[in-house]
Design a protein around this motif. Structure first.
Motif, short mmCIF file in Angstrom:
data_model
loop_
_atom_site.label_atom_id
_atom_site.label_comp_id
_atom_site.label_asym_id
_atom_site.label_seq_id
_atom_site.Cartn_x
_atom_site.Cartn_y
_atom_site.Cartn_z
N ARG A 422 -39.69 48.91 64.11
CA ARG A 422 -39.64 49.29 65.51
C ARG A 422 -40.94 48.95 66.25
NH1 ARG A 422 -38.74 54.43 65.05
NH2 ARG A 422 -40.76 55.23 65.72
N GLY A 423 -40.76 48.23 67.36
CA GLY A 423 -41.88 47.86 68.19
C GLY A 423 -42.72 46.72 67.65
N SER A 424 -42.22 45.96 66.67
CA SER A 424 -43.00 44.88 66.07
C SER A 424 -42.18 43.60 66.04
CB SER A 424 -43.44 45.26 64.66
OG SER A 424 -42.35 45.22 63.76
N ASP A 425 -42.76 42.55 65.45
CA ASP A 425 -42.11 41.26 65.33
C ASP A 425 -41.59 41.00 63.93
OD1 ASP A 425 -44.54 41.14 64.11
OD2 ASP A 425 -45.13 39.20 64.94
N LEU A 426 -41.51 42.01 63.09
CA LEU A 426 -41.03 41.87 61.72
C LEU A 426 -39.59 42.32 61.63
CD1 LEU A 426 -41.64 41.26 58.73
CD2 LEU A 426 -42.41 43.63 58.50
N ALA A 427 -38.73 41.47 61.05
CA ALA A 427 -37.31 41.76 60.93
C ALA A 427 -36.84 41.42 59.53
CB ALA A 427 -36.49 40.99 61.97
N ALA A 428 -35.63 41.88 59.19
CA ALA A 428 -35.04 41.63 57.88
C ALA A 428 -33.53 41.55 58.02
CB ALA A 428 -35.43 42.70 56.87
N SER A 429 -32.91 40.81 57.12
CA SER A 429 -31.45 40.69 57.08
C SER A 429 -30.99 40.75 55.64
CB SER A 429 -30.98 39.39 57.74
OG SER A 429 -31.50 38.26 57.04
N GLY A 430 -29.80 41.30 55.44
CA GLY A 430 -29.26 41.44 54.10
C GLY A 430 -27.81 41.02 54.03
N ALA A 431 -27.40 40.53 52.86
CA ALA A 431 -26.02 40.10 52.61
C ALA A 431 -25.70 40.42 51.14
CB ALA A 431 -25.85 38.62 52.93
N GLY A 432 -24.74 39.70 50.59
CA GLY A 432 -24.36 39.92 49.20
C GLY A 432 -24.67 38.74 48.30
N ASN A 433 -25.60 37.90 48.71
CA ASN A 433 -25.90 36.69 47.94
C ASN A 433 -27.07 36.86 46.98
OD1 ASN A 433 -27.81 36.90 50.02
ND2 ASN A 433 -28.19 34.69 50.00
N GLY A 434 -27.68 38.05 46.92
CA GLY A 434 -28.69 38.28 45.91
C GLY A 434 -30.10 38.41 46.42
N PHE A 435 -30.34 38.39 47.72
CA PHE A 435 -31.70 38.59 48.21
C PHE A 435 -31.67 39.08 49.66
CE2 PHE A 435 -30.77 34.11 49.04
CZ PHE A 435 -31.10 33.98 50.38
N VAL A 436 -32.79 39.72 50.04
CA VAL A 436 -33.04 40.15 51.41
C VAL A 436 -34.08 39.23 52.00
CG1 VAL A 436 -33.91 42.02 52.87
CG2 VAL A 436 -32.46 42.55 50.91
N ARG A 437 -33.86 38.78 53.22
CA ARG A 437 -34.76 37.80 53.83
C ARG A 437 -35.55 38.47 54.95
NH1 ARG A 437 -32.89 31.79 54.83
NH2 ARG A 437 -34.17 31.50 52.97
N LEU A 438 -36.87 38.21 54.95
CA LEU A 438 -37.75 38.68 56.02
C LEU A 438 -37.90 37.60 57.08
CD1 LEU A 438 -40.62 40.41 53.98
CD2 LEU A 438 -38.59 41.47 54.99
N TRP A 439 -38.02 38.06 58.34
CA TRP A 439 -38.11 37.14 59.47
C TRP A 439 -39.28 37.52 60.36
CZ3 TRP A 439 -34.39 33.28 59.52
CH2 TRP A 439 -33.26 33.50 58.73
N SER A 440 -39.75 36.51 61.11
CA SER A 440 -40.78 36.72 62.12
C SER A 440 -40.20 36.36 63.48
CB SER A 440 -42.01 35.87 61.82
OG SER A 440 -42.93 35.94 62.89
N ALA A 441 -40.15 37.35 64.37
CA ALA A 441 -39.66 37.13 65.74
C ALA A 441 -40.87 37.14 66.67
CB ALA A 441 -38.67 38.21 66.14
N GLU A 442 -41.47 35.99 66.85
CA GLU A 442 -42.71 35.90 67.60
C GLU A 442 -42.46 36.08 69.10
OE1 GLU A 442 -44.33 32.16 66.58
OE2 GLU A 442 -44.64 32.65 64.45
N THR A 443 -43.40 36.71 69.74
CA THR A 443 -43.27 36.98 71.17
C THR A 443 -43.37 35.69 71.98
OG1 THR A 443 -44.34 39.11 70.80
CG2 THR A 443 -44.18 38.34 73.07
N GLY A 444 -42.38 35.48 72.85
CA GLY A 444 -42.40 34.32 73.73
C GLY A 444 -41.99 33.01 73.08
N ALA A 445 -41.77 32.98 71.76
CA ALA A 445 -41.41 31.74 71.10
C ALA A 445 -39.92 31.44 71.20
CB ALA A 445 -41.82 31.79 69.63
#
Length: 503
Positions: A422-445
């Motif tokens: 919350r309030g940051s540029d760090l995100a994550a997504s999950g599925a059933g393929n065996g891993f969780v992926r981290l993301w960077s949502a940069e401001t203005g990009a």
């Protein structure tokens, strides 16, 4: 006057009239004495204080500490709410400045001439903190996340019998909550993993709390839970599921408080508006309802989706972000009951969350993670095949041991959960393929950038970041959140935690 003359003429009234007249009635005399006691003359107030001091009720301190407290209360009795906030803010700044000056003196640092700079820096830091808390400034955390070590893996801290469908964290990151398909609701400590369960009350108590028994009969007593949310103050926990009710629990006592009827189908998603007791619920009946948990009251409902609602999210503003099986995402302004429709390109949306008030993240059933902006009705950035299915799979600890995927590759690549610190540029997504992926949502990009892959076996049905960004919570299971589109027998049903190293 007529009544008085008649009394004087009557012999019986003449003798008792003087004694029983209004002027000498003890009832009226007592009332007069009472009024004198509560009068606000200076002499009366001084006499009361002197009596209290003579009796020894002066608080036990020299000089009358109780009288000083009373005088202080009287001093601030007439101040407005704004003046009180200003006074408390000045007191807080004074305490912080004194503590900072004391630390400098203990360190023999002669920086007395820099008081102006210190006050400016303190004001800037407080303003920055307030803006980060309100979401107006995005915290930079993604660039500080270091590459995980070989020892940094997902560790199951809470076990469930059935697949976990929802997880949540308290605002101080010390407590966690999880719900599974068998109706089990657990409250656990993040550091120790000690759990405490919420006991469902009897049917009579549920009816007294507002629950209504409806058809079909095979589902009216079902405890299968599919959604969970905790208020930002940590007082209330909300759950929903197949029984079509929104259940409110008291976090402090673990007891059932209220059952909100109204939905005509399964309650699929829940969320609290941050900083309030306002609750939003989405359902398979295609409606979103607003509840006031503090007052145990229904506020309003609104429609817009043409199919089942599967995910909902909210921040501080009275706005909701929801996705449904109709390939649309709706941004609804609750006071105006107006909405903006965003359409996904050739895919059904499965999850969504706010990044900020004007940027959103979503996951689709074709493995796409999309970044949306308020001013465009189509995604501004698409990352396709975000969760590809690896042949043979990977094990939970990251080794190359094969994992049997009995489900189809389509179900395993569904992005069933997305989350943002919350309030940051760090995100994550999950599925059933065996891993969780981290993301960077940069401001203005206007783009999202993949960071790291965290191995985890099973269907990731829910994700939650710690507010500090130091760890990530995942609710995993052998089955998907809704239905049984896939089955991973090797996965473990439970709540897993992964530490995040920040530079």
């Amino acid at each position: 006057m007529v009544y008085t003359n008649e009394k004087k003429k009557g012999g019986g009234f003449k003798r008792g009239g003087k004694k029983g007249s209004d002027a000498r009635d003890p009832f009226f005399e007592e009332e007069t004495k009472k009024r004198r006691k509560v009068s606000y003359d200076d002499e009366d107030i001084e006499s009361v204080e002197s009596d209290a001091e003579d009796d020894g009720f002066n608080g036990g301190y020299e000089g009358g500490k109780g009288a000083e407290v009373a005088e202080e209360e009287d001093e601030f009795a007439d101040e407005t709410a704004g003046e009180k906030r200003k006074r408390l803010a000045h007191e807080f700044l004074k305490r912080v400045t004194d503590a900072k000056r004391k630390r400098r003196e203990e360190g023999d640092d002669d920086s007395e001439d820099d008081d102006g700079d210190d006050n400016t820096g303190l004001a800037k830091s407080l303003m920055k903190k307030q803006q980060e808390e309100s979401g107006r400034v995005r915290r930079v955390i993604a660039s500080r996340v270091q590459e995980p070590l070989s020892s940094d893996v997902f560790r199951v801290i809470v076990k469930h019998r059935r697949p976990v469908v929802a997880v949540a964290l308290s605002d101080d990151d010390s407590r966690g909550f999880s719900a599974s398909k068998d109706g089990t609701i657990l409250h656990w400590d993040v550091s120790s993993g000690k759990t405490d369960s919420y006991k469902w009350p009897s049917d009579e108590i549920l009816k007294s709390h507002g629950m209504k028994v409806r058809e079909p009969r095979n589902k009216k007593h079902s405890r299968e839970t599919l959604a969970l949310a905790v208020s930002s103050d940590g007082r209330y926990l909300a759950t929903g599921g197949v029984d079509r009710h929104v259940h409110i629990w008291d976090v402090r006592t673990r007891e059932h408080v209220q059952a909100f009827p109204g939905h005509r189908s399964t309650v699929s998603c829940l969320c609290f508006r941050h900083g309030t007791s306002e609750l939003y619920s989405g359902s398979f009946d295609r409606s979103i309802k607003v509840w006031n948990v503090e007052d145990n009251a229904f506020v309003q409902d609104f429609f817009g989706h043409q199919a089942e609602i599967v995910a909902i999210d909210a921040l501080r503003k009275e706005r909701t972000l929801s996705v449904g099986r109709d390939r649309t995402m709706l941004l609804t302004k609750v006071p105006e009951t107006s909405r903006m429709v965003y359409r996904a390109p050739a895919s059904s949306l499965e999850s969504c969350c706010f990044i900020s008030d004007d940027e959103y993240l979503s996951g689709s059933d074709n493995g796409t993670v999309a970044l949306w902006g308020m001013m465009k009705k189509k995604p501004g950035f698409l990352f396709k095949d975000a969760h590809p299915v690896v042949a043979g799979g990977i094990s939970e600890n990251g080794d190359d041991e094969p994992v049997s995927y009995n489900s189809s590759s389509t179900a395993s690549s569904w992005v069933s959960s997305v989350a943002v610190c919350r309030g940051s540029d760090l995100a994550a997504s999950g599925a059933g393929n065996g891993f969780v992926r981290l993301w960077s949502a940069e401001t203005g990009a206007n783009a999202i950038r993949p960071l790291y892959e965290l191995p985890l076996s099973g269907f990731v049905n829910s994700l939650a970041f710690a507010k500090s960004g130091k760890f990530l919570i995942a609710g995993v299971g052998q089955e998907t959140r809704f239905g049984r589109w896939g089955c991973l027998k090797s996965a473990q049903n439970g709540v897993a935690i992964h530490p995040l190293r920040l530079s």
